[in-house]
Design a protein around this motif. Sequence first.
Motif, PDB file in Angstrom:
ATOM      1  N   LEU A   1      -8.020   8.273   5.297  1.00 14.11           N
ATOM      2  CA  LEU A   1      -6.830   8.277   6.162  1.00 14.11           C
ATOM      3  C   LEU A   1      -6.499   6.863   6.627  1.00 14.11           C
ATOM      4  O   LEU A   1      -5.332   6.444   6.593  1.00 14.11           O
ATOM      5  N   ILE A   2      -7.524   6.136   7.057  1.00 15.40           N
ATOM      6  CA  ILE A   2      -7.313   4.753   7.501  1.00 15.40           C
ATOM      7  C   ILE A   2      -6.762   3.909   6.356  1.00 15.40           C
ATOM      8  O   ILE A   2      -5.811   3.127   6.528  1.00 15.40           O
ATOM      9  N   ALA A   3      -7.358   4.077   5.158  1.00 11.37           N
ATOM     10  CA  ALA A   3      -6.893   3.323   3.991  1.00 11.37           C
ATOM     11  C   ALA A   3      -5.464   3.702   3.628  1.00 11.37           C
ATOM     12  O   ALA A   3      -4.635   2.844   3.297  1.00 11.37           O
TER      13      ALA A   3
ATOM     14  N   ALA B   1       0.270   2.498   3.461  1.00  6.32           N
ATOM     15  CA  ALA B   1       1.658   2.876   3.747  1.00  6.32           C
ATOM     16  C   ALA B   1       2.373   1.814   4.587  1.00  6.32           C
ATOM     17  O   ALA B   1       3.553   1.530   4.369  1.00  6.32           O
ATOM     18  N   LEU B   2       1.649   1.234   5.536  1.00  7.81           N
ATOM     19  CA  LEU B   2       2.257   0.229   6.409  1.00  7.81           C
ATOM     20  C   LEU B   2       2.530  -1.086   5.672  1.00  7.81           C
ATOM     21  O   LEU B   2       3.567  -1.712   5.843  1.00  7.81           O
ATOM     22  N   LEU B   3       1.574  -1.486   4.837  1.00  8.66           N
ATOM     23  CA  LEU B   3       1.707  -2.765   4.142  1.00  8.66           C
ATOM     24  C   LEU B   3       2.505  -2.650   2.852  1.00  8.66           C
ATOM     25  O   LEU B   3       3.160  -3.610   2.437  1.00  8.66           O
TER      26      LEU B   3
ATOM     27  N   LYS C   1       2.216  -5.179  -1.916  1.00  6.88           N
ATOM     28  CA  LYS C   1       1.599  -6.264  -1.152  1.00  6.88           C
ATOM     29  C   LYS C   1       0.078  -6.191  -1.238  1.00  6.88           C
ATOM     30  O   LYS C   1      -0.599  -7.218  -1.416  1.00  6.88           O
ATOM     31  N   VAL C   2      -0.465  -4.977  -1.107  1.00  6.71           N
ATOM     32  CA  VAL C   2      -1.914  -4.797  -1.202  1.00  6.71           C
ATOM     33  C   VAL C   2      -2.404  -5.144  -2.603  1.00  6.71           C
ATOM     34  O   VAL C   2      -3.432  -5.809  -2.786  1.00  6.71           O
ATOM     35  N   PHE C   3      -1.662  -4.715  -3.615  1.00  8.45           N
ATOM     36  CA  PHE C   3      -1.996  -4.982  -5.009  1.00  8.45           C
ATOM     37  C   PHE C   3      -2.092  -6.481  -5.266  1.00  8.45           C
ATOM     38  O   PHE C   3      -3.053  -6.976  -5.864  1.00  8.45           O
ATOM     39  N   TYR C   4      -1.113  -7.224  -4.787  1.00 13.18           N
ATOM     40  CA  TYR C   4      -1.108  -8.669  -4.996  1.00 13.18           C
ATOM     41  C   TYR C   4      -2.208  -9.354  -4.201  1.00 13.18           C
ATOM     42  O   TYR C   4      -2.839 -10.305  -4.686  1.00 13.18           O
TER      43      TYR C   4
END
Length: 238
Positions: free
Chosen positions: A149-151, A156-158, A162-165
Amino acid sequence: MTTLLTALMLSWLLLLSVDFGYGFWYDAIGIDDNISEFGPENRYRDGFEDTSREQRLRLFAQIVDGVSHSGTGLEDIVYTTPRHDVPIPLLRYDEIVHLQDVANLIDSWHSAGAIGSAAWLLLTAGLVYRPRALASLGRVAIGYGIIALIAGVTLALLGFEKVFYQLHIWIFPEDHPWFFYYQDSLMSTMMKAPDLFMYIALAWIAMAVPLFCGLYIAARRLLLTRPPLAGNPSLLKQ
């Protein structure tokens, strides 16, 4: 943790056996349209938009095979078109460098997954000779569920892109290329990067969850066949 690693490894191998479902995602997320749009704009390769769906699926399978075997054969991947007399190399030097980095990462993952799976087998077999208490699947699911859930909220927020890069920045060597515009890379175009990787990640998780549950239940059932330890009427924590 060994159960989770084993489930992730098994689901990875299942996805690997079908080239991560590329044929399905090719149709589902509009990769054909992506190639039709950006293939003609490529600054280094000609005619990729004239290739067939079948050839593109074969090319992706060759990339998967290469990165799954320490980068072997990546430089030999070629495509053909009716307009060209000779095969054309699919990948440029920078793309091969990046895929070699990916291959090195996958080699490390395979080693970690193999060690985790071997540890799970040994620990599970050990329950036959030295039983120990295991939490219920519900308790374990709550723990991992909170982490997921935290992940998920963070993602979802980022945003996945963006996370991928950011992961690429952390994982790969600083002086190695990893970002490619569609106009510069047939690899990125035919993968519709990073979209394809989001769907592959979701499929990986979706397959790993039931595998994890099955493996954990199997381990707990081993305990049900054993007599309780002296002074401990139940090995199974409810």
